[in-house]
Design a protein around this motif. Sequence first.
Motif, short mmCIF file in Angstrom:
data_model
loop_
_atom_site.label_atom_id
_atom_site.label_comp_id
_atom_site.label_asym_id
_atom_site.label_seq_id
_atom_site.Cartn_x
_atom_site.Cartn_y
_atom_site.Cartn_z
N PRO A 136 25.40 -9.54 28.60
CA PRO A 136 24.78 -10.44 29.58
C PRO A 136 25.16 -10.03 31.00
CG PRO A 136 26.55 -11.55 28.41
CD PRO A 136 26.38 -10.21 27.78
N GLY A 137 24.17 -9.82 31.78
CA GLY A 137 24.41 -9.42 33.16
C GLY A 137 23.54 -8.26 33.56
N THR A 138 23.52 -8.03 34.84
CA THR A 138 22.77 -6.93 35.41
C THR A 138 23.73 -6.11 36.26
OG1 THR A 138 20.75 -8.25 35.46
CG2 THR A 138 20.81 -6.33 36.88
N PHE A 139 23.61 -4.80 36.15
CA PHE A 139 24.48 -3.91 36.89
C PHE A 139 23.70 -3.29 38.03
CE2 PHE A 139 25.96 -4.21 32.57
CZ PHE A 139 27.30 -4.47 32.74
N TYR A 140 24.39 -3.00 39.13
CA TYR A 140 23.77 -2.39 40.31
C TYR A 140 24.59 -1.20 40.76
CZ TYR A 140 20.77 -6.45 40.79
OH TYR A 140 19.82 -7.42 40.56
N LEU A 141 23.90 -0.09 40.96
CA LEU A 141 24.50 1.09 41.56
C LEU A 141 24.06 1.11 43.02
CD1 LEU A 141 25.98 3.79 41.52
CD2 LEU A 141 23.88 4.83 40.61
N ARG A 142 24.99 1.13 43.93
CA ARG A 142 24.68 1.08 45.36
C ARG A 142 25.19 2.34 46.04
NH1 ARG A 142 25.22 -4.15 49.00
NH2 ARG A 142 23.12 -4.28 48.15
N VAL A 143 24.31 2.93 46.86
CA VAL A 143 24.68 4.09 47.68
C VAL A 143 24.54 3.66 49.14
CG1 VAL A 143 24.20 6.47 48.31
CG2 VAL A 143 23.90 5.73 45.93
N PRO A 144 25.66 3.42 49.83
CA PRO A 144 25.60 3.06 51.25
C PRO A 144 25.61 4.31 52.13
CG PRO A 144 27.81 2.70 50.38
CD PRO A 144 26.98 3.24 49.26
N ALA A 145 25.08 4.15 53.33
CA ALA A 145 25.08 5.23 54.32
C ALA A 145 25.12 4.60 55.71
CB ALA A 145 23.85 6.11 54.16
N PHE A 146 25.52 5.39 56.70
CA PHE A 146 25.50 4.90 58.08
C PHE A 146 25.02 6.00 59.01
CE2 PHE A 146 29.73 6.65 57.63
CZ PHE A 146 29.98 7.27 58.84
N ALA A 147 24.45 5.57 60.13
CA ALA A 147 23.87 6.49 61.09
C ALA A 147 24.96 7.20 61.89
CB ALA A 147 22.94 5.75 62.04
N ILE A 186 15.06 9.23 52.00
CA ILE A 186 14.24 8.18 51.37
C ILE A 186 13.45 8.68 50.16
CG2 ILE A 186 12.28 6.63 51.72
CD1 ILE A 186 13.34 6.03 54.47
N PRO A 187 12.68 9.76 50.24
CA PRO A 187 11.92 10.16 49.06
C PRO A 187 12.79 10.59 47.88
CG PRO A 187 11.58 11.74 50.85
CD PRO A 187 12.36 10.60 51.41
N VAL A 188 13.94 11.19 48.16
CA VAL A 188 14.84 11.59 47.08
C VAL A 188 15.38 10.36 46.37
CG1 VAL A 188 17.08 12.68 46.58
CG2 VAL A 188 15.47 13.78 48.14
N MET A 189 15.79 9.36 47.12
CA MET A 189 16.34 8.14 46.53
C MET A 189 15.25 7.37 45.76
SD MET A 189 19.49 8.39 47.19
CE MET A 189 20.29 6.83 46.94
N GLY A 207 14.67 6.35 41.59
CA GLY A 207 14.58 4.96 41.16
C GLY A 207 15.34 3.97 42.02
N PHE A 208 15.92 4.43 43.12
CA PHE A 208 16.65 3.53 44.01
C PHE A 208 15.68 2.76 44.90
CE2 PHE A 208 19.94 6.41 42.76
CZ PHE A 208 21.12 5.68 42.84
N ILE A 209 16.06 1.57 45.25
CA ILE A 209 15.23 0.71 46.10
C ILE A 209 15.85 0.65 47.49
CG2 ILE A 209 14.39 -1.63 46.47
CD1 ILE A 209 14.47 -1.95 43.40
N PHE A 210 15.04 0.95 48.49
CA PHE A 210 15.45 0.85 49.89
C PHE A 210 15.25 -0.59 50.35
CE2 PHE A 210 13.73 1.75 54.36
CZ PHE A 210 14.95 1.54 54.96
N ALA A 211 14.15 -1.19 50.03
CA ALA A 211 13.84 -2.60 50.26
C ALA A 211 14.17 -3.10 51.66
CB ALA A 211 14.53 -3.47 49.22
N GLU A 212 14.08 -2.21 52.63
CA GLU A 212 14.30 -2.62 54.03
C GLU A 212 15.67 -3.28 54.24
OE1 GLU A 212 12.12 -1.64 56.42
OE2 GLU A 212 10.97 -0.73 54.81
N GLN A 213 16.65 -2.88 53.45
CA GLN A 213 18.01 -3.41 53.62
C GLN A 213 18.75 -2.51 54.60
OE1 GLN A 213 19.90 -4.66 49.84
NE2 GLN A 213 18.08 -3.74 48.96
N ARG A 225 23.38 0.92 59.58
CA ARG A 225 23.73 1.01 58.17
C ARG A 225 22.50 0.82 57.28
NH1 ARG A 225 27.80 -3.73 58.39
NH2 ARG A 225 26.06 -4.38 59.65
N VAL A 226 22.61 1.38 56.06
CA VAL A 226 21.53 1.25 55.09
C VAL A 226 22.16 1.30 53.69
CG1 VAL A 226 21.07 3.73 55.00
CG2 VAL A 226 19.26 2.12 54.40
N THR A 227 21.51 0.64 52.72
CA THR A 227 21.95 0.74 51.34
C THR A 227 20.74 1.02 50.45
OG1 THR A 227 21.72 -1.65 50.95
CG2 THR A 227 23.90 -0.84 51.60
N PHE A 228 21.00 1.78 49.40
CA PHE A 228 20.02 2.06 48.37
C PHE A 228 20.59 1.52 47.06
CE2 PHE A 228 19.33 5.21 51.61
CZ PHE A 228 17.95 5.25 51.73
#
Length: 118
Positions: free
Chosen positions: A50-61, A19-22, A26-32, A37-40
Amino acid sequence: MKLTDFNFPDKEVKFGNLIPVMEQAGFIFAEQWDYERVTFDYKMPDESDPGTFYLRVPAFAVHGDIPGDDTLVKLMTPILGRHYYPHGVEYSDDLEFPDKIIKKCKQKLAAVDEQLYD
């Protein structure tokens, strides 16, 4: 678009260390999350395109339940997506992404990679 140039897939780390590294990168955990499973997400608006881009890092327990600090999670392949109003974010490998967005993603992931695996 999958970003496969990093050591993320199959690397395991304690959730409390992740969590602190992400967040520092600048990644958002946002309780997702659910207990397995979890995504950052990292949001990148682009004024020239025009548009917004998202970089997603998924993980699982692997051992324990998210959001426990001692829970061991396995990182998965990061993905880059683009938001299309009103439909949502598309993560297809067929999409074209600006070079500056791909470069920024690689810089973010390299910073996280360095922090997690030094």
